[in-house]
Write a protein that holds these residues in place. Structure first.
Motif, PDB file in Angstrom:
ATOM      1  N   ASP A 204       0.821  -1.214   0.000  1.00 45.11           N
ATOM      2  CA  ASP A 204       0.000   0.000   0.000  1.00 45.11           C
ATOM      3  C   ASP A 204       0.852   1.259   0.000  1.00 45.11           C
ATOM      4  O   ASP A 204       0.468   2.283  -0.582  1.00 45.11           O
ATOM      5  CB  ASP A 204      -0.926   0.007   1.215  1.00 45.11           C
ATOM      6  CG  ASP A 204      -2.005  -1.068   1.126  1.00 45.11           C
ATOM      7  OD1 ASP A 204      -2.244  -1.561   0.013  1.00 45.11           O
ATOM      8  OD2 ASP A 204      -2.578  -1.406   2.175  1.00 45.11           O
ATOM      9  N   PHE A 208      -0.188   3.907  -2.902  1.00 45.14           N
ATOM     10  CA  PHE A 208      -0.887   5.140  -2.562  1.00 45.14           C
ATOM     11  C   PHE A 208      -0.052   6.407  -2.721  1.00 45.14           C
ATOM     12  O   PHE A 208      -0.531   7.486  -2.391  1.00 45.14           O
ATOM     13  CB  PHE A 208      -1.382   5.077  -1.111  1.00 45.14           C
ATOM     14  CG  PHE A 208      -2.412   4.011  -0.848  1.00 45.14           C
ATOM     15  CD1 PHE A 208      -3.186   3.488  -1.873  1.00 45.14           C
ATOM     16  CD2 PHE A 208      -2.608   3.511   0.434  1.00 45.14           C
ATOM     17  CE1 PHE A 208      -4.131   2.504  -1.635  1.00 45.14           C
ATOM     18  CE2 PHE A 208      -3.555   2.538   0.687  1.00 45.14           C
ATOM     19  CZ  PHE A 208      -4.314   2.023  -0.351  1.00 45.14           C
ATOM     20  N   ALA A 219      -5.171   6.759   5.528  1.00 44.80           N
ATOM     21  CA  ALA A 219      -4.431   5.511   5.267  1.00 44.80           C
ATOM     22  C   ALA A 219      -3.690   5.051   6.520  1.00 44.80           C
ATOM     23  O   ALA A 219      -3.673   5.713   7.564  1.00 44.80           O
ATOM     24  CB  ALA A 219      -3.461   5.710   4.114  1.00 44.80           C
TER      25      ALA A 219
END
Length: 723
Positions: A204, A208, A219
Motif C-alpha cells: 500500500d 498510494f 491511510a
C-alpha cells in the motif's frame, strides 16, 4: 493480491529493473571479500531499487523461503547465501553490457536513483520519528515506491520512452500510464510486492504514493510515511500544504521539522551517491520532473545482420562464462539448481522455471526431491521413449524445444506443465553433460517471450550444456566422495577386526586366570562376587572391542534390566577407586525392590562409568556426589524411572553441556567433553531423555529418564517428572 490487466502483467513479467554499474561493480568486489559482512552487503543492496527487486524476488521464491515472509534485505541475503548473490550480481553486470534493447537509446537514470535514495532515507527518518516499529521496512518501501517505472521501461520499451518524454512530472506520467496500459507505475510496484508475499501495508505504501493529500490522511502509518517522503523528495522547499497535512497526520511538532529532516536525508543521500560513484541529478527548472528517467537522445544506427549475429555470439559467451565459473564453485545440487533458476530469470527473463532430472538407473524423467517448484513435477516419472511431451522431445533430440514450434510433441501433460508454471506455453532446454544428459529445464513461455528469445536459441542451448556439465560434475564428485568413504570404512573395519582379535587373546587369558583363582578361594569368601563382576566387565570390554566404534544394536540386545542391581554391582567395582580413594563422599538413594527398565545393559554400564569418571575427575576431596533412583515417573503419557546425579562441584560450561545434546560437537581432549559426548550418543540411541543443570561454583545436576519394562495405564492425576 493486486491484479493487473493481463496484457500488462505478461509484459512486465519479462521486464527487469536495471541497476547502476557502480553498484554492481562494488557488490562483486564485496562478495569476493571474505571480510565483508552480510550487514555491509545489505547496506549496498539497499542503495539500488533494481538490485533490491532481484534480491527480494529470489529470496521470497518457494525454493528458498522457509516459514514467514522475508521483508528485510539482510534476511534475504542470509537466505540466499553469498554464492547465489554473486551469481545474481555477475549476471546483472554482464547483462547490462549486452542489452540489445538499450543499444539505440540513451536514458539517464541518475535522477531516478538519487530520488529513490532520498525517498528511502526520508521514509526511514519519518518512520523512526513517528514510532513505526520497522524503520528498515519503511526505507525499503521508499526505495521501491517508483520501481514500476524501471519495470515498464524495460518491458514496454519505445512506447514508454515516448511517454517519459511527454510527461512533465510523476503525476502526469501516472495518468499517461493508466490511460495507455490500464495501470500506473505504483500499481506495477504493488503487484511486485505481492509477488514477494510481503505485508499488504508494504504494498500500500507503493500503491498510494500518488493519492491526494486529503485521502492519504485516512491511510495506514506506513503508507502515510512513504507519501510524505515522496512529496518531500520531489520538492526543493517544504510547501505549507504539506506541513498542514503532516501536522494532521503526525502532529505539529514533527511537521515543523520537515525541512530539517529533508536536509539531513539529502546529506546522507549525497554521501551514498558519492560512495558508489553516482552524481546526483540536477533538478530541471521548477523541479517538477525530478526523479523521472530522462530520455537524453535516440540514436538510430542500422547494424548489418552479420554484426548482429557476431554481437549476439560475443554477448552470449560473456554472459555464460562467469555463470559457469560460479556454478562450478557450488557444492550441492539443491544450491546449484537454485542458482540455475535465478540465472534463467535474469539472463533470459524466464520467471517460472522447473527441473526434471534423468535418473541414470532407469532413464526416467522425474522432479522428485527438487525444492521450489509446483507439486506436479514431483509426482512425475516419465519414460522418454514412450511419453509424448515437449520436455521429452528436448531430451530425445538434444535441442531446445518450444510448444510454439513443436506442436506435434504437445500433449495434455504439456498443458498441465504450462498451467503449473502460470504460462501459455513451454520452453524446454536439455541439460547435456560431457558424457550423458542429466535432465531438462522446463520454463513457462508466452508468445511474446518466444518471439524475443527465438534468435537466442544457441545461447539457451549453451546454458543447458553448462547446467548439465555442472550437475554432472557435482554428481561425479558426490559419487567419488561416497566411494572414498566406503573404501575408508572398509579399511577401518578390517583394522578393527584385527585389533579386536589381537586384544581378545590376553582378555581370554585373564578370564582363565580369574576362573582358576575362583576355584582356589574358599566357598564362604565374599570375594567371589567381586570376581564375578570383574569377569563380567572383562567380557563387556571384549564385546566393545569386537564392535569397536559401533554403538549397540538395541533391537538385538534390548532386555529388561534391574537398574538398582546394576548400579550396586558397578559400585562394588568402581566406588573405591573413583570416589572413596579420592575423598569424594558418595551417597546413594535407591529402593530395595527391583526397578526393571527396557534398556541395553552394556549401554547403561557405559553411561554410568563415563558419568562417574567425569565426576571423579571434576570433583575434589570434600565434594559430594548424590545418586538417586526413583520409579513411577510419568512423562508424555509413559512411565519412566529417573536416574539422577547431583554434585556440589565446580560446575560445567555451556559448551561442555552441549556435548550431551550435540554429541558430534565435543572436542577431543576437551574437559569432560568426550565422556559426555559418548553418554549423549548412547542416550540418543536408547531414546533416553536427558536434562542437565549446572552453575559455576554451585554444582551440577543430571537426570536420565529410563523407560520401565511395563507401562501402566496413565492415571487421572498427572505426576510431573522432576527437573
Amino acid at each position: 493480491m493486486y491484479r493487473l490487466p493481463e496484457p500488462i502483467r505478461q509484459a512486465i513479467e519479462a521486464g527487469r529493473a536495471p541497476s547502476p554499474p557502480q553498484v554492481l561493480l562494488r557488490l562483486l568486489q564485496m562478495v569476493d571479500d571474505d571480510c565483508t559482512t552480510i550487514a555491509e552487503l545489505a547496506r549496498l543492496v539497499e542503495q539500488d531499487p533494481g538490485l533490491c527487486t532481484r534480491v527480494l524476488t529470489a529470496a521470497n521464491s518457494p525454493a528458498i523461503r522457509r516459514g514467514g515472509q522475508l521483508r528485510s534485505i539482510e534476511s534475504c541475503l542470509v537466505a540466499l547465501g553469498t554464492r547465489l548473490v554473486r551469481s545474481i550480481a555477475t549476471c546483472l553486470s554482464v547483462q547490462s553490457l549486452f542489452d540489445e534493447r538499450s543499444a539505440n537509446r540513451v536514458v539517464d537514470l541518475a535522477g531516478f536513483w538519487t530520488h529513490s535514495l532520498l525517498a528511502a532515507e526520508l521514509s526511514r527518518s519519518l518512520a523512526a520519528a513517528t514510532g513505526y516499529a520497522r524503520p528498515d521496512e519503511a526505507y525499503l518501501a521508499g526505495l521501491l515506491h517508483d520501481v514500476g517505472e524501471l519495470i515498464l521501461l524495460s518491458a514496454i520499451g519505445e512506447p514508454y520512452l515516448q511517454m517519459l518524454a511527454m510527461a512533465g512530472d510523476e503525476k502526469a506520467l501516472a495518468e499517461l500510464e493508466s490511460g495507455r496500459f490500464g495501470a500506473h507505475h505504483g500499481e506495477i510496484g504493488t503487484w511486485l510486492a505481492d509477488q514477494w508475499h510481503l505485508d499488504s501495508s508494504f504494498a500500500d505504501g507503493i500503491l498510494f504514493h500518488h493519492l491526494p493529500g486529503e485521502q492519504i490522511i485516512t491511510a495506514g502509518q506506513l503508507a502515510q510515511v512513504v507519501w510524505i517522503a515522496h512529496e518531500l523528495a520531489c520538492a526543493d522547499t517544504v510547501p505549507e500544504e504539506l506541513i498542514e497535512i503532516a501536522g494532521e497526520i503526525f502532529g505539529n511538532p514533527l511537521s515543523q521539522r520537515l525541512g530539517a529532516i529533508r536536509d539531513q536525508a539529502a546529506q546522507r543521500m549525497c554521501v551514498i551517491a558519492d560512495a558508489i560513484g553516482m552524481t546526483p541529478d540536477e533538478r530541471p527548472d521548477g523541479g517538477s520532473a525530478a526523479g523521472l528517467p530522462r530520455v537524453l537522445a535516440r540514436v538510430d544506427r542500422p547494424v548489418p545482420e552479420a554484426g548482429v549475429r557476431l554481437a549476439t555470439i560475443i554477448g552470449d559467451k560473456a554472459l555464460l562464462q562467469p555463470l559457469q565459473e560460479n556454478l562450478f564453485a557450488i557444492d550441492s545440487d539443491t544450491e546449484l539448481l537454485l542458482a540455475l533458476r535465478e540465472s534463467a530469470r535474469i539472463l533470459f527473463e524466464l520467471n517460472h522455471v522447473a527441473f526434471l532430472r534423468l535418473e541414470p538407473g532407469d532413464g526416467r524423467l522425474t522432479g522428485k526431491g527438487i525444492p521450489g517448484q509446483p507439486p506436479l513435477f514431483g509426482q512425475l516419472s516419465l519414460v522418454p521413449e514412450v511419453q509424448r511431451s515437449v520436455a521429452v522431445a528436448a531430451i530425445v533430440s538434444d535441442r531446445v524445444c518450444s510448444s510454439f514450434e513443436d506442436a506435434s510433441a504437445n500433449s495434455l501433460l504439456d498443458v498441465q506443465f504450462a498451467r503449473a508454471l502460470n504460462s501459455s506455453g513451454l520452453l524446454c532446454i536439455p541439460m547435456s553433460g560431457r558424457s550423458r544428459t542429466t535432465g531438462v529445464i522446463v520454463a513457462g513461455l508466452s508468445a511474446g517471450q518466444h518471439a524475443r528469445l527465438h534468435r537466442r536459441w544457441p545461447c539457451l542451448a549453451n546454458f543447458g550444456r553448462i547446467a548439465g556439465i555442472s550437475l554432472e560434475s557435482w554428481q561425479e564428485a558426490r559419487s567419488v566422495g561416497a566411494q572414498a568413504e566406503e573404501s575408508a570404512s572398509a579399511r577401518f573395519t578390517r583394522r578393527s577386526r584385527r585389533i579386536a582379535h589381537e586384544a581378545g587373546n590376553p582378555l581370554t587369558i585373564i578370564k582363565g586366570y580369574l576362573k582358576i583363582l575362583d576355584g582356589k578361594l574358599p566357598p564362604e569368601t565374599g570375594a567371589r562376587q567381586e570376581l564375578a563382576i570383574l569377569s563380567e566387565e572383562i567380557e563387556r570390554v571384549a564385546s566393545i572391542l569386537r564392535r569397536l566404534s559401533e554403538l549397540p544394536d538395541l533391537s538385538a540386545d534390548a532386555h529388561a534390566v534391574d537398574i538398582c542391581e546394576l548400579v550396586r554391582e558397578l559400585l562394588l567395582l568402581y566406588r573405591a577407586a573413583l570416589f572413596d580413594g579420592r575423598g569424594i563422599a558418595l551417597e546413594t538413594v535407591m529402593p530395595a525392590e527391583a526397578i526393571r527398565i527396557n534398556c541395553d545393559r552394556d549401554s547403561l554400564k557405559q553411561i554410568l562409568v563415563n558419568l562417574w569418571k567425569n565426576a571423579s575427575e571434576a570433583l575434589s576431596s570434600g565434594h559430594r556426589l548424590r545418586l538417586t533412583i526413583t520409579d513411577d515417573i510419568l512423562h508424555q503419557g509413559q512411565r519412566f524411572a529417573e536416574l539422577r546425579l547431583e554434585d556440589n562441584g565446580p560446575g560445567m560450561s555451556e559448551e561442555t553441556i552441549s556435548a550431551l545434546h550435540r554429541p558430534g560437537s565435543a572436542r577431543i581432549g576437551g574437559p569432560r567433553g568426550m565422556g559426555l559426548s559418548i553418554v549423549g550418543s548412547l542416550a540418543q540411541r536408547l531414546g533416553v531423555p536427558v536434562s542437565c543443570r549446572s552453575k559455576p561454583g554451585v554444582g551440577t545436576m543430571m537426570s536420565f529418564l529410563l523407560p520401565t519394562a511395563t507401562f501402566a495405564e496413565t492415571r487421572d492425576s498427572t505426576e510431573i517428572a522432576p527437573r
